[in-house]
Design a protein around this motif. Structure first.
Motif, short mmCIF file in Angstrom:
data_model
loop_
_atom_site.label_atom_id
_atom_site.label_comp_id
_atom_site.label_asym_id
_atom_site.label_seq_id
_atom_site.Cartn_x
_atom_site.Cartn_y
_atom_site.Cartn_z
N UNK A 117 29.78 38.73 -72.57
CA UNK A 117 28.91 38.20 -71.53
C UNK A 117 28.69 36.73 -71.86
N UNK A 118 29.00 35.87 -70.89
CA UNK A 118 28.87 34.42 -71.09
C UNK A 118 27.80 33.87 -70.16
N UNK A 119 27.23 32.74 -70.57
CA UNK A 119 26.31 32.04 -69.66
C UNK A 119 26.83 30.63 -69.43
N UNK A 120 26.94 30.25 -68.15
CA UNK A 120 27.31 28.88 -67.83
C UNK A 120 26.02 28.06 -67.80
N UNK A 121 25.95 27.05 -68.64
CA UNK A 121 24.71 26.27 -68.73
C UNK A 121 24.62 25.19 -67.65
N UNK A 122 25.66 25.09 -66.84
CA UNK A 122 25.60 24.16 -65.71
C UNK A 122 24.91 24.82 -64.51
N UNK A 123 25.43 25.99 -64.09
CA UNK A 123 24.85 26.65 -62.91
C UNK A 123 23.87 27.76 -63.27
N UNK A 124 23.89 28.22 -64.50
CA UNK A 124 22.97 29.27 -64.94
C UNK A 124 23.49 30.69 -64.75
N UNK A 125 24.70 30.83 -64.21
CA UNK A 125 25.25 32.16 -63.96
C UNK A 125 25.67 32.83 -65.27
N UNK A 126 25.39 34.14 -65.38
CA UNK A 126 25.94 34.94 -66.47
C UNK A 126 27.15 35.69 -65.92
N UNK A 127 28.21 35.78 -66.71
CA UNK A 127 29.43 36.43 -66.19
C UNK A 127 30.24 37.04 -67.32
N UNK A 128 31.08 38.04 -66.94
CA UNK A 128 31.97 38.67 -67.90
C UNK A 128 33.28 37.88 -67.97
N UNK A 129 33.87 37.84 -69.17
CA UNK A 129 35.15 37.12 -69.30
C UNK A 129 36.37 38.04 -69.16
N UNK A 130 36.13 39.34 -68.99
CA UNK A 130 37.23 40.28 -68.75
C UNK A 130 36.74 41.27 -67.69
N UNK A 131 37.48 41.38 -66.60
CA UNK A 131 37.01 42.23 -65.49
C UNK A 131 38.14 43.13 -65.00
N UNK A 132 37.77 44.26 -64.44
CA UNK A 132 38.76 45.20 -63.87
C UNK A 132 39.51 44.49 -62.75
N UNK A 133 40.84 44.66 -62.70
CA UNK A 133 41.63 43.88 -61.73
C UNK A 133 41.44 44.39 -60.30
N UNK A 134 41.75 43.51 -59.35
CA UNK A 134 41.63 43.89 -57.93
C UNK A 134 42.52 45.10 -57.63
N UNK A 135 43.74 45.07 -58.14
CA UNK A 135 44.70 46.14 -57.87
C UNK A 135 44.16 47.50 -58.37
N UNK A 136 43.53 47.47 -59.56
CA UNK A 136 43.01 48.71 -60.13
C UNK A 136 41.86 49.25 -59.27
N UNK A 137 40.96 48.35 -58.86
CA UNK A 137 39.84 48.80 -58.02
C UNK A 137 40.34 49.41 -56.71
N UNK A 138 41.31 48.75 -56.09
CA UNK A 138 41.86 49.25 -54.82
C UNK A 138 42.48 50.63 -55.04
N UNK A 139 43.21 50.78 -56.16
CA UNK A 139 43.87 52.06 -56.44
C UNK A 139 42.86 53.19 -56.66
N UNK A 140 41.79 52.89 -57.40
CA UNK A 140 40.79 53.93 -57.65
C UNK A 140 40.12 54.34 -56.34
N UNK A 141 39.77 53.35 -55.53
CA UNK A 141 39.14 53.67 -54.24
C UNK A 141 40.09 54.47 -53.35
#
Ligand SMILES: [Zn+2]
Length: 323
Positions: free
Chosen positions: A64-88
């Protein structure tokens, strides 16, 4: 890419089902980002839908990372679009966090009040099978929707009377100044690219049109109760971005939106629940204070290790106007 196990009916994801994010999904820059910590993933997930098991190496590789410019917290590794579409596409299960009608009607009342009674055209991003848009149609709105799931696509004729956009908002083509209202209920946390998504929203809203959104609040009490990287919302497999009042205000102002209101609200699945359901949630949340113990217990049973949200106002509801 996604191995489907028939015996226990789960999807086993290895590292090639994930993609790396090199920069802040809003600033497109990594020089402001600091690591908050590793994420305490459960082994089994019940989300997005179906039953998902992840590979052990993902524990070590996701931060989990925090960008100190905009303040957003975000993950640096995420499930791919293709995988999400396939599961759905392949899962027999349906999306389970269906909001109750009372929740939607309250939102529609606010939207109607702001649109001053005229027949307005709504685009709902992440419309899924149309729980929101069906009621919006009844309330007299013209409805358009956007979703990447095949289930949503198969059913969209029931709740769309204008256009349906199949795909991720970052990838679809929208006309300029087309919509009076754009809604995104629990969708901002799923964006692959927050900047591009906001640019598309801004571009396709008419001047003076409104964006209504709801997402988790990473500065809320439950999020920080046992450190933010243990929060159920962060460990959820399909959640990538974590906002609070300050970061969402920065981004919307930066995109030339005028903030009309920001309220702290409950997650839509809490609204309208009874005492028994709320007590079950509390019990699961207490267990989640020790995520390792909770993960161990749920793994023994082969159940989803995701904790439930506390009955607490840990989300933000935002209304912003294109100017
Ligand atoms: Zn940033």
């Amino acid at each position: 890419m996604v191995k489907i196990m028939t015996k226990d009916q789960f999807y086993e994801l290895s590292s090639n089902a994930f993609e790396k994010r090199e920069t802040c999904p809003y600033c497109h820059d990594c020089s402001f980002s600091v690591i908050i910590g590793q994420i305490y993933f459960p082994i089994f997930f019940g989300f997005p839908i179906g039953k998902v098991k992840i590979n052990n190496e993902l524990f070590d590789n996701t931060h989990l990372l925090k960008c100190q410019n905009c303040g957003l917290l975000y993950k640096d590794l995420v499930i791919s679009k293709e995988t999400q579409v396939q599961i759905y596409r392949d899962s027999k299960e349906r999306y389970k966090y269906k909001p109750c009608n009372r929740y939607i009607l309250q939102k529609l009342q606010i939207i109607k009040k702001m649109s001053k009674g005229k027949k307005q055209h709504i685009l709902d991003i992440g419309c899924h099978t149309g729980h929101f848009l069906k009621l919006a149609q009844v309330a007299g709105f013209k409805t358009s929707g956007c979703d990447y799931s095949d289930i949503a696509y198969a059913e969209h004729r029931d709740f769309i009377d204008m256009d349906y956009y199949k795909g991720f908002i970052e990838d679809i083509e929208l006309l300029a100044n087309k919509f009076d209202i754009i809604t995104a209920w629990d969708v901002f946390e799923h964006f692959y690219d927050v900047r591009v998504a906001l640019q598309k929203i801004y571009y396709s809203l008419r001047l003076g049109g409104y964006l209504f959104l709801e997402t988790g609040n990473v500065s809320s009490f439950p999020a920080n109760l046992c450190s933010v990287n243990n929060w159920w919302y962060v460990s959820s497999l399909a959640h990538f971005n974590f906002f609070d009042v300050s970061s969402i205000t920065y981004m919307l102002n930066n995109m030339n939106f005028r903030i009309i209101t920001i309220d702290r609200v409950y997650h839509k699945s809490i609204d309208g629940q009874g005492a028994v359901q709320i007590s079950k949630r509390l019990l699961k949340s207490i267990l989640f204070i020790s995520p390792k113990a909770y993960r161990y217990l749920t793994n023994l049973k082969g159940k989803s290790g995701e904790a439930a949200s506390l009955p607490w106002k840990d989300h933000i509801f935002v209304v912003a106007q294109k100017q």
